[in-house]
Scaffold this active site. Sequence first.
Site, PDB file in Angstrom:
ATOM      1  N   HIS A  59       0.900  -1.136   0.110  1.00 47.52           N
ATOM      2  CA  HIS A  59      -0.135   0.113   0.179  1.00 47.52           C
ATOM      3  C   HIS A  59       0.824   1.102   0.033  1.00 47.52           C
ATOM      4  O   HIS A  59       1.974   1.227   0.733  1.00 47.52           O
ATOM      5  CB  HIS A  59      -1.082   0.120   1.271  1.00 47.52           C
ATOM      6  CG  HIS A  59      -1.930  -0.788   1.149  1.00 47.52           C
ATOM      7  ND1 HIS A  59      -2.281  -2.296   1.273  1.00 47.52           N
ATOM      8  CD2 HIS A  59      -3.353  -0.510   0.870  1.00 47.52           C
ATOM      9  CE1 HIS A  59      -3.368  -2.570   1.379  1.00 47.52           C
ATOM     10  NE2 HIS A  59      -4.067  -1.809   1.146  1.00 47.52           N
ATOM     11  N   ASN A  94       7.926  -4.300   3.648  1.00 49.63           N
ATOM     12  CA  ASN A  94       6.384  -3.671   3.783  1.00 49.63           C
ATOM     13  C   ASN A  94       5.897  -4.336   5.300  1.00 49.63           C
ATOM     14  O   ASN A  94       5.264  -3.641   5.868  1.00 49.63           O
ATOM     15  CB  ASN A  94       5.576  -4.759   2.777  1.00 49.63           C
ATOM     16  CG  ASN A  94       4.155  -4.362   2.899  1.00 49.63           C
ATOM     17  OD1 ASN A  94       3.776  -3.445   2.992  1.00 49.63           O
ATOM     18  ND2 ASN A  94       3.297  -5.502   2.286  1.00 49.63           N
TER      19      ASN A  94
END
Length: 319
Positions: A153, A184
Amino acid sequence: MKQRLLLGICLFTMMFGASSCRKEPALQGNTAAHETSVAVENDSDVKGLFDNQAAQQAQQKDNKKQADKERPKGMEIPAVIDGRPEQLLLRDGYIVSYNKDWKIANWVAWRLTKAHTYGDNKRDEMEFKEDTEVPFPRATDEDYYTSRYDRGHLCPSGDNKWDRRAQIQSFLFTNVCPQNHGLNKGDWNDIEMQCRDWARKYGDIYIVTGPVFYHGVQNTIGKNKVAVPDALFKVVLCTKNYARAIGFLVPNKGGHHNLKEYVTSVDEIERLTGIDFFPNLKDDTENRVEAADDDDMVKDWNVPAKYYYEARPSRNYRY
C-alpha cells in the site's frame, strides 16, 4: 436567309471568343497572386518568422495553467509534474497521481486526521482489485504472482478504517506498488504507524508518498510490466502551532533499522523525484520547512530511535 443565319453565327462566335479572351488574363492574374502569397508564407517559415518551438512552449504553458486551475487545492497536493504522465484519481481517503507508463502512482497524497486513525473497518476480507478508471495495460493480481514482491500500500489500509468504501478503495492497484516483503512488514509499517501517532497528537497531518527511481525504471514484474521502485519516499507536513515538514527515503529492500536513518530533507526528495511538494504553502514557509536538516527534523518531530520488531510481533497484522 441562310447568309443572314451564317453571319449571325459568326458574330456570336466572335463575341464569345472576345469575352473569353478578356476573362482569361484576369484568371491568370489571380493564380499568380495566389502563388506569390504561398511563396511569401513559405519564405516566412524559412526565415524563422514563425517559431514552432516557441508556439509549442506557449501551448504547454497554457495546458499547465489549465491543469493548475482544475487541480485540487488541498495542502497535501503536489504541483503538476512536467514531462510525466499523470492521471488524477480522487478517492474518499486519498488522491492518486497515476503514471500509465509505470503502472503505479507518481504519488499518493492525503490529509490524515485523528478521527481517520480509528474505525471498525478491518482489512481481513479486503481483496486487491484492478482500477478500471485507468487504461490498459494496467496492474493486476497476476503481475504479483511469483514476483517475490508484496502488494505494498501507498496510502495504508490502516489510514482508511474510518469508512468501508475508503477501505475498499485503498486496495485498488493504483494505490499499490511492488514492495520488498521485509520492508512492507517492517520499517515501512513502522513509519506508517508513526504517522498515525503524529495525527493523533497534532490533530491532522498532510502526507505524500510514492516511488523513487534513481536511474529510470530498471525492473518490472508481470506481463503488464509493473515498475519496481528502487526506494520509496514519504513526506509529512504539520501546520499545528507552526509549520514543519519531514521526509523519509527508504530503500526497497528488507531489514529493520533505526527510523532516524531514513530521515531525509524534503528538498532532497524533490530533487530525486522531480516533484514539487506543498506548493500551496507561502514561499518563505515552504523554503524553510523543506530545507530543514536531518537533526532538526528528528528533533522537531521527536522521531523514535527504533520500533522493536520482536517486542511487537502482532503489529504487522493490526492494520
